[in-house]
Every structure is written in C-alpha cells, then in structure tokens.
Motif scaffolding. Structure first.
Motif, mmCIF file in Angstrom:
data_model
loop_
_atom_site.group_PDB
_atom_site.id
_atom_site.type_symbol
_atom_site.label_atom_id
_atom_site.label_comp_id
_atom_site.label_asym_id
_atom_site.label_seq_id
_atom_site.Cartn_x
_atom_site.Cartn_y
_atom_site.Cartn_z
ATOM 1 N N MET A 109 0.823 -1.203 0.000
ATOM 2 C CA MET A 109 0.000 0.000 0.000
ATOM 3 C C MET A 109 0.862 1.260 0.000
ATOM 4 S SD MET A 109 -3.034 -1.021 2.700
ATOM 5 C CE MET A 109 -3.857 0.560 2.595
ATOM 6 N N LEU A 110 1.890 1.259 0.865
ATOM 7 C CA LEU A 110 2.752 2.436 0.952
ATOM 8 C C LEU A 110 3.534 2.636 -0.334
ATOM 9 C CD1 LEU A 110 3.649 4.757 2.697
ATOM 10 C CD2 LEU A 110 5.380 3.276 3.738
ATOM 11 N N VAL A 125 -1.607 5.179 2.836
ATOM 12 C CA VAL A 125 -1.646 4.643 4.192
ATOM 13 C C VAL A 125 -3.122 4.464 4.546
ATOM 14 C CG1 VAL A 125 -1.166 5.102 6.632
ATOM 15 C CG2 VAL A 125 0.505 5.767 4.873
ATOM 16 N N HIS A 126 -3.467 3.309 5.114
ATOM 17 C CA HIS A 126 -4.875 3.039 5.428
ATOM 18 C C HIS A 126 -5.437 4.089 6.386
ATOM 19 C CE1 HIS A 126 -8.418 1.135 7.177
ATOM 20 N NE2 HIS A 126 -8.419 0.273 6.171
ATOM 21 N N GLY A 127 -4.761 4.319 7.494
ATOM 22 C CA GLY A 127 -5.177 5.348 8.437
ATOM 23 C C GLY A 127 -6.092 4.874 9.548
ATOM 24 N N ALA A 149 -8.362 6.875 3.866
ATOM 25 C CA ALA A 149 -7.042 6.615 3.283
ATOM 26 C C ALA A 149 -6.243 7.908 3.135
ATOM 27 C CB ALA A 149 -7.204 5.937 1.923
ATOM 28 N N ILE A 150 -4.956 7.819 3.423
ATOM 29 C CA ILE A 150 -4.071 8.988 3.463
ATOM 30 C C ILE A 150 -3.057 8.948 2.322
ATOM 31 C CG2 ILE A 150 -2.232 10.064 4.832
ATOM 32 C CD1 ILE A 150 -3.727 9.007 7.308
ATOM 33 N N ASP A 151 -2.836 10.105 1.712
ATOM 34 C CA ASP A 151 -1.786 10.261 0.705
ATOM 35 C C ASP A 151 -0.458 10.346 1.454
ATOM 36 O OD1 ASP A 151 0.139 11.306 -1.087
ATOM 37 O OD2 ASP A 151 -1.401 12.281 -2.287
ATOM 38 N N ALA A 152 0.367 9.330 1.327
ATOM 39 C CA ALA A 152 1.599 9.250 2.120
ATOM 40 C C ALA A 152 2.548 10.411 1.862
ATOM 41 C CB ALA A 152 2.314 7.930 1.826
ATOM 42 N N ALA A 153 2.583 10.912 0.629
ATOM 43 C CA ALA A 153 3.534 11.961 0.291
ATOM 44 C C ALA A 153 3.014 13.354 0.651
ATOM 45 C CB ALA A 153 3.862 11.904 -1.202
ATOM 46 N N ALA A 154 1.700 13.520 0.741
ATOM 47 C CA ALA A 154 1.124 14.853 0.911
ATOM 48 C C ALA A 154 0.615 15.144 2.316
ATOM 49 C CB ALA A 154 -0.021 15.053 -0.098
ATOM 50 N N ASN A 155 0.520 14.119 3.158
ATOM 51 C CA ASN A 155 -0.058 14.304 4.489
ATOM 52 C C ASN A 155 1.033 14.211 5.557
ATOM 53 O OD1 ASN A 155 -1.456 13.785 7.031
ATOM 54 N ND2 ASN A 155 -3.283 13.464 5.796
ATOM 55 N N ASN A 156 1.153 15.270 6.357
ATOM 56 C CA ASN A 156 2.193 15.313 7.385
ATOM 57 C C ASN A 156 1.970 14.301 8.502
ATOM 58 O OD1 ASN A 156 3.743 17.435 6.256
ATOM 59 N ND2 ASN A 156 2.284 18.945 7.030
ATOM 60 N N ASN A 157 0.767 13.734 8.568
ATOM 61 C CA ASN A 157 0.456 12.760 9.609
ATOM 62 C C ASN A 157 0.667 11.319 9.145
ATOM 63 O OD1 ASN A 157 -0.850 14.652 11.685
ATOM 64 N ND2 ASN A 157 -1.995 15.117 9.842
ATOM 65 N N MET A 165 0.279 7.825 11.288
ATOM 66 C CA MET A 165 -0.846 6.949 10.984
ATOM 67 C C MET A 165 -0.376 5.546 10.601
ATOM 68 S SD MET A 165 -3.624 8.595 11.437
ATOM 69 C CE MET A 165 -4.299 10.243 11.509
ATOM 70 N N LEU A 166 0.693 5.475 9.815
ATOM 71 C CA LEU A 166 1.209 4.165 9.419
ATOM 72 C C LEU A 166 1.698 3.394 10.647
ATOM 73 C CD1 LEU A 166 2.844 2.742 6.497
ATOM 74 C CD2 LEU A 166 4.364 2.795 8.465
ATOM 75 N N GLU A 167 2.433 4.072 11.518
ATOM 76 C CA GLU A 167 2.923 3.402 12.728
ATOM 77 C C GLU A 167 1.761 2.928 13.592
ATOM 78 O OE1 GLU A 167 5.879 5.587 14.859
ATOM 79 O OE2 GLU A 167 7.109 5.942 13.083
ATOM 80 N N ARG A 168 0.698 3.722 13.669
ATOM 81 C CA ARG A 168 -0.459 3.311 14.456
ATOM 82 C C ARG A 168 -1.134 2.092 13.840
ATOM 83 N NH1 ARG A 168 -5.401 7.386 15.257
ATOM 84 N NH2 ARG A 168 -5.881 6.626 13.152
ATOM 85 N N ASP A 169 -1.281 2.089 12.509
ATOM 86 C CA ASP A 169 -1.859 0.928 11.823
ATOM 87 C C ASP A 169 -1.077 -0.344 12.152
ATOM 88 O OD1 ASP A 169 -3.793 2.475 10.621
ATOM 89 O OD2 ASP A 169 -2.895 2.443 8.617
#
Length: 286
Positions: free
Chosen positions: A159-160, A165-167, A189-197, A201-205
């Motif tokens: 996914m990454l 990122v699922h989120g 779902a989060i845009d990995a390159a555009a979202n500062n979080n 979020m990935l670590e939490r997933d």
C-alpha cells in the motif's frame, strides 16, 4: 427486504437486480448484499454527514487534492456547495484508493463502480460462499497469527509503495476469506507523500496489528515494523518484495548543536561579506 432509497436508482438503471439483505451497519455506511445478474456483490451506501458517528478529521483529509480553487474556497468556508463537495471528496477517497490498490496487487475488495453515494464492489466470501468473517471474530493459533500478521505487513508495504496509508487499520477492518486477510474500509485513506500525519498513521496501523496478533503470538508485540517500513520509505529503499526484520535501530548519536550554530554563523558572515563587496563595487562604478 425493502430496497434502500439510495439503491433504487441502481435498480432502475439495471445495474442491480435486487437487494438480498443488509450485511452490516457501520459508523460511515451501511453495506447490503445485492444481486447483479449471476453475481452476488456488495453495495456500500454512505451515510450523510449528520448521520455518521465518524467525522472528517483534518489529519485524514490533509493533502487530498481538490479539483479547483472555487471548490477549495467553498469547502473551507463551509457553504452548502462546499459541504456537498466535501462529502463527495470523502466518499471518492475510498473509491480511488480501492482502484489504485487493486491495481497494485493489494488484497482489497474489487470495486465495480460508484453511483451517487453507493459503492458497488466484490463480496468477500469464505470457502462456502458466505460473507467472510472479520478478523476480530476469529480465534487464531500462534502459527496462524504469525502468518496473517506477515501477510498484512506485506500488504501495508505494498500500500505504501502505491502511496497510500490506510489510516484506520485494525482487526475490525480486515476480512478473512479462504486465501487469508483482505483489507476493507478505506474512506480515511491517506496520501503518504502529501499528508504530514502519514508516518504517525502508518505506525499506528502497524501497532494495531502487533497488539491484536500479539494476543496469540506474544513476541509480535515487541516488533517494530512501523518505524522500519517508514524509514525505508523515506530513504527511497522500500519496495513490495523487500525483506523486513521487524526491528528498527534508533540513532543514539547526540546532535552537535554547537557545530550546527557555528555553520549557521559562518554562512551568515559569508553572506554579509558578499553583500558588502557588491555594495562597494557599485559605489566604485559610480
């Protein structure tokens, strides 16, 4: 059963023949089993904003692309048009993610189309053709827990690599069919390159997976796949077939603040000297 109002247009257009039954009711949507010719599929009907228990947090929507500046302004001001477009963007996030992830080889339900707030997609089923259970409904052996954990970590990596990122990944957002885990529920779902979080979020997933599977295989609780995966992603080394260790070596080296400040001062002094030379040259020219 009575046809939900939002699905009626799909029946009128011949996309769906009939609604068999409701499969689930969630915080974001209701899901129905529908008949489409010879196929049995799912229809995910998104709830209106005032009927959802999960609201669009800014840390999820940050970095999502908006079609034009007019739409962006309307969404920011919260006008009627802006709220409508914000809802459409929220729903389209899952549709876009499903198509992108399916193309990247991630195990997600195959999407068949999106029609005015209704997502038509594959019904994930077990070996008997019944709707597949959620991961949290299963009792696993230690061996199977390790196997499913590794499969899902590989899916997170894939996914990454696709930029997503699922989120909100947990045992509640994974179905298990005869071939193993299938990831569902992607409107956040989060845009990995555009979202500062994205890193957080990935670590939490990944931590959610370690905690759940750690009930059956305790050693998984001490794994550190999240930081390892993100570190490889940041360095440009992440790819779908990469071998992971589940460990992450944190740097113990203390930052030399004094050296950094000396470099900043030296750069500032050099810049001042250049400006003075340019001023002197202009004065001589006059």
């Amino acid at each position: 059963m009575k046809t939900p109002k939002r699905i009626e247009p799909l029946i009128q257009d011949g996309i769906v023949d009939k609604v068999d039954r409701q499969l689930m009711s969630g915080k974001e949507a209701n899901v129905y089993i529908v008949i489409c010719g010879d196929n049995i599929r799912c229809a995910k009907v998104y709830k209106e904003a005032n009927k959802r228990s999960f609201h669009q947090a800014v840390h999820y929507t940050e970095g999502r692309k908006v079609k034009n500046s007019r739409m962006a302004r309307a969404m920011e001001k919260g006008t009627r048009y802006g709220r409508k477009e914000r809802e459409a963007a929220w729903q389209n996030a899952e549709v876009d993610a499903l198509y992108k992830l399916a193309a990247a080889g991630v195990r997600v339900p195959h999407p068949y189309g999106f029609y005015e707030g209704v997502l038509l997609m594959e019904l994930v089923s077990d070996a008997n053709g019944e709707p597949a259970p959620r991961l949290n409904d299963l009792v696993l052996t230690a061996e199977l827990a390790r196997q499913y954990h590794q499969i899902l970590i590989r899916q997170v990596v894939r996914m990454l690599c696709a930029g997503i990122v699922h989120g909100d990944l947990s045992e509640y957002n994974v179905l298990v069919d005869s071939n193993g885990p299938v990831i569902i529920d992607l409107p956040q779902a989060i845009d990995a390159a555009a979202n500062n979080n994205a890193c957080k979020m990935l670590e939490r997933d990944v931590d959610n997976l370690a905690i759940y599977f750690g009930q059956f295989a305790p050693e998984l609780r001490s794994s550190d796949y999240g930081k390892e995966i993100w570190s490889l992603y940041e360095s440009g080394e992440l790819h779908p077939k990469i071998e992971l260790t589940g460990k992450f070596q944190r740097s113990e080296k203390q930052a030399d603040v004094g050296a950094v400040m000396r470099e900043i001062d030296a750069a500032r002094d050099a810049d001042t000297a250049r400006r003075l030379l340019r001023q002197a040259a202009k004065a001589d020219g006059r």
